[in-house]
Enzyme design. Structure first.
Site, PDB file in Angstrom:
ATOM      1  N   GLU A 152       0.906  -1.165   0.000  1.00 18.76           N
ATOM      2  CA  GLU A 152       0.000   0.000   0.000  1.00 18.76           C
ATOM      3  C   GLU A 152       0.938   1.205   0.000  1.00 18.76           C
ATOM      4  OE1 GLU A 152      -1.111   3.048   0.468  1.00 18.76           O
ATOM      5  OE2 GLU A 152      -1.960   2.863   2.461  1.00 18.76           O
TER       6      GLU A 152
ATOM      7  N   GLU B 209       5.330  11.235  -2.064  1.00 17.39           N
ATOM      8  CA  GLU B 209       6.224  10.397  -1.259  1.00 17.39           C
ATOM      9  C   GLU B 209       7.097   9.549  -2.187  1.00 17.39           C
ATOM     10  OE1 GLU B 209       3.011   9.299   2.310  1.00 17.39           O
ATOM     11  OE2 GLU B 209       4.417   7.771   1.652  1.00 17.39           O
TER      12      GLU B 209
HETATM   13  N1  LIG Z   1       1.661   6.507   1.457  1.00 16.32           N
HETATM   14  C1  LIG Z   1       1.752   5.315   2.008  1.00 16.32           C
HETATM   15  N2  LIG Z   1       0.975   4.337   1.708  1.00 16.32           N
HETATM   16  N3  LIG Z   1       2.715   5.170   2.917  1.00 16.32           N
HETATM   17  C2  LIG Z   1       2.932   3.908   3.600  1.00 16.32           C
HETATM   18  C3  LIG Z   1       4.369   3.833   3.819  1.00 16.32           C
HETATM   19  C4  LIG Z   1       4.781   2.665   4.760  1.00 16.32           C
HETATM   20  O1  LIG Z   1       5.797   1.955   4.071  1.00 16.32           O
HETATM   21  C5  LIG Z   1       7.054   2.115   4.722  1.00 16.32           C
HETATM   22  N4  LIG Z   1       8.052   2.305   3.666  1.00 16.32           N
HETATM   23  C6  LIG Z   1       8.077   3.261   2.709  1.00 16.32           C
HETATM   24  N5  LIG Z   1       9.141   3.101   1.896  1.00 16.32           N
HETATM   25  C7  LIG Z   1       9.796   2.001   2.343  1.00 16.32           C
HETATM   26  C8  LIG Z   1      10.966   1.307   1.920  1.00 16.32           C
HETATM   27  N6  LIG Z   1      11.688   1.719   0.844  1.00 16.32           N
HETATM   28  N7  LIG Z   1      11.355   0.200   2.601  1.00 16.32           N
HETATM   29  C9  LIG Z   1      10.633  -0.230   3.671  1.00 16.32           C
HETATM   30  N8  LIG Z   1       9.511   0.389   4.128  1.00 16.32           N
HETATM   31  C10 LIG Z   1       9.100   1.482   3.465  1.00 16.32           C
HETATM   32  C11 LIG Z   1       6.880   3.346   5.595  1.00 16.32           C
HETATM   33  O2  LIG Z   1       7.770   3.320   6.701  1.00 16.32           O
HETATM   34  C12 LIG Z   1       5.422   3.226   6.010  1.00 16.32           C
HETATM   35  O3  LIG Z   1       5.270   2.310   7.102  1.00 16.32           O
END
Ligand SMILES: N=C(N)NCC[C@H]1O[C@@H](n2cnc3c(N)ncnc32)[C@H](O)[C@@H]1O
Length: 413
Positions: A191, A200
Site C-alpha cells: 500500500e 512520497e
Molecule cells: N503513502 C503510504 N501508503 N505510505 C505507507 C508507507 C509505509 O511503508 C514504509 N516504507 C516506505 N518506503 C519504504 C521502503 N523503501 N522500505 C521499507 N519500508 C518502506 C513506511 O515506513 C510506512 O510504514
C-alpha cells in the site's frame, strides 16, 4: 548566451533568489526574491540553466544563493523525517481507521485465497503488518516477507506473534532497497499510494523491489493505478479564503486578497472532500500506470490529456484529482478488484486533492475544458513533484478565441 566555461556537474542543486529577476529575453527565467529554483547546469559563471515550477530557462548566477548551507547535505529522500513519521502510531492509526482502504486489501486477499495457497508473498512497507496478517489468517501462503523500514517494525514483530502468525510471517526491519531474502516472491503486495497517487514516491521502492524480487509471471498488487481529474466548483473553500476579506467587521480587507491567493491557491489542497454535485463534468482518467511494465525513469514526467464537456452551468474554481488502484485476480479469468478514492466512493484518508485557479471562471453547459496535466518529479527533492495543468475553455460560439491558461502547483518544494 556565450560559453566561458562549462561546468558539467549535472547534480541538480537548489538555490534561493536573492532578489527579483524579470526575464528580458525568451530564454531567460523570471523569479521572485525568496523563490527556490533548481539549477540544472552551470553553463557559465554568469548564467545558469535552471528550473522553476516546471519551466526552464537561464538565470543570472549573481542573483542566487545556495539554499540553506546545511541543506546541501540533506538527504534528497528526507528519509530521516519520512521514516521518523512512520515510526509513530499517528499515521498507522489513520491508515488502519481508513475502512475502504483496509477493507479493499482484505477483500483482495480473501478473494484470491485459493490461489495464494503455497505462494511466497512480499508485503512492502507493511507498517503494522495488517496486510501480512490478512494473508496468514485468510489464506495459506508458504511464507510472507513483511518489510518495514521504520521503528514500528519492532512492534509489528510482536503483533505477528500475538496473532499466531509467526510460522508464516517474517518481519524484516530495513529499507526494501537493502533487503536480502531467502527467495524471490510470487506476489508483491504494497500500500504505497500517496496524495495525487505519487506523493512520497514510495512507488520507486516498489518498482525496484519488483525488479529485484518478483518472480517471472509474478503478481503486483496493485496491478494498475489511475489518476483521475475533473473541473469543479469549490465555492465554500473560495468563500472562506477569498470572500472572507470583503466585509470584516464592517471593514474592507480586500487588499489582502492577492496575498490570500498566493498563500491558499499556489499549492494543491490535500484532503479536500469534493461533493459530487460540485463536479462540472464527467471525470477523466488522465494517467494510467501498469505496475508490471512501469519503469522508475517513467516517474520523472507523467503526462495526461483531458477534454471535459461541461454538463451544467457553474463556477469553475479549479480542478480536483484523485486515484483508483486495480488488483488483478490471481486467476487470470477472475474479477479485478478496485479501490476508488474518488468523490463517488466512500471517502478515504486521502480524500481528494484540489488545485485552485487564481481566478474563478463562470462556465455554461456546452462549453469544453480541454488541455493536459503534467506530473513533474522534483529533480532534487525526490519525494516531491510539481503538477502543471494547462487548459483552455472553448464554447460553441467563439471556439477560436480560446486562450490557453497554465498553472503549476509545487507538492511541496
Ligand atoms: N503513502 C503510504 N501508503 N505510505 C505507507 C508507507 C509505509 O511503508 C514504509 N516504507 C516506505 N518506503 C519504504 C521502503 N523503501 N522500505 C521499507 N519500508 C518502506 C513506511 O515506513 C510506512 O510504514
Amino acid at each position: 548566451m556565450h560559453q566561458e566555461e562549462t561546468d558539467n556537474t549535472n547534480k541538480p542543486e537548489e538555490f534561493i533568489g536573492l532578489s527579483d529577476f524579470t526575464s528580458c529575453g525568451n530564454e531567460l527565467l523570471s523569479f521572485r526574491a525568496g523563490e527556490r529554483l533548481v539549477v540544472l547546469t552551470k553553463t557559465s559563471s554568469d548564467w545558469w540553466w535552471a528550473e522553476l515550477r516546471g519551466v526552464c530557462g537561464y538565470v543570472p548566477s549573481s542573483y542566487l544563493q545556495p539554499s540553506d548551507p546545511g541543506k546541501e547535505e540533506e538527504d534528497p529522500w528526507q528519509d530521516e523525517e519520512y521514516f521518523g513519521n512512520y515510526g509513530t502510531l499517528r499515521l498507522h492509526r489513520e491508515m488502519l481507521s481508513d475502512r475502504p482502504r483496509t477493507e479493499a486489501y482484505r477483500q483482495v486477499i480473501l478473494t484470491n485465497s485459493p490461489h495464494l495457497r503455497g505462494k511466497v508473498v512480499m508485503d512492502l512497507g507493511c507498517g503494522t503488518g495488517i496486510i501480512s496478517l490478512f494473508c496468514a489468517r485468510l489464506a495459506q501462503p508458504k511464507a510472507v516477507f513483511a518489510v518495514e523500514a521504520s521503528s514500528i517494525a519492532e512492534h509489528t514483530k510482536t503483533l505477528v506473534r500475538q496473532n499466531g502468525c509467526e510460522e508464516v510471517v517474517t518481519v524484516f526491519q530495513c529499507r526494501a532497497e537493502e533487503l536480502s531474502l531467502p527467495s524471490r516472491v510470487d506476489v508483491l503486495v504494497s500500500e504505497w499510494m500517496g496524495n495525487c497517487l505519487l506523493f512520497e514516491f514510495m512507488v520507486e521502492s516498489v518498482l525496484q523491489s519488483r525488479d529485484r524480487w518478483l518472480k517471472e509471471g509474478g503478481m503486483m498488487w496493485p496491478s494498475g493505478a489511475t489518476v483521475c481529474l475533473v473541473p469543479c466548483q469549490a465555492g465554500s473553500y473560495y468563500a472562506e479564503t477569498m470572500c472572507f476579506w470583503e466585509q470584516l467587521y464592517g471593514l474592507d480587507f480586500t487588499a489582502l486578497q492577492p496575498l490570500a491567493q498566493m498563500e491558499f491557491f499556489s499549492r494543491p489542497r490535500f484532503s479536500h472532500l469534493l461533493q459530487p454535485e460540485d463536479c462540472l463534468a464527467t471525470p477523466c482518467d488522465v494517467i494510467n500506470l501498469d505496475m508490471l511494465s512501469l519503469q522508475v525513469t517513467d516517474l520523472e514526467e507523467l503526462n495526461g490529456q483531458f477534454i471535459f464537456a461541461v454538463e451544467k452551468a457553474g463556477m469553475f474554481h479549479g480542478f480536483t484529482s484523485w486515484f483508483r488502484v486495480q488488483f488483478q485476480n490471481l486467476d487470470r479469468d477472475g474479477t479485478t478488484l478496485e479501490l476508488d478514492t474518488g468523490p463517488y466512493s466512500e471517502p478515504t484518508h486521502w480524500k481528494q486533492t484540489l488545485f485552485m485557479l487564481d481566478h474563478p471562471v463562470p462556465l455554461v453547459g456546452g462549453e469544453t475544458v480541454s488541455g493536459n496535466i503534467l506530473l513533474h518529479r522534483n529533480p532534487v527533492w525526490r519525494r516531491h513533484m510539481t503538477i502543471t495543468i494547462q487548459w483552455s475553455i472553448s464554447s460553441t460560439e467563439d471556439a477560436e478565441n480560446c486562450q490557453v491558461q497554465t498553472k503549476s502547483f509545487p507538492m511541496w518544494r
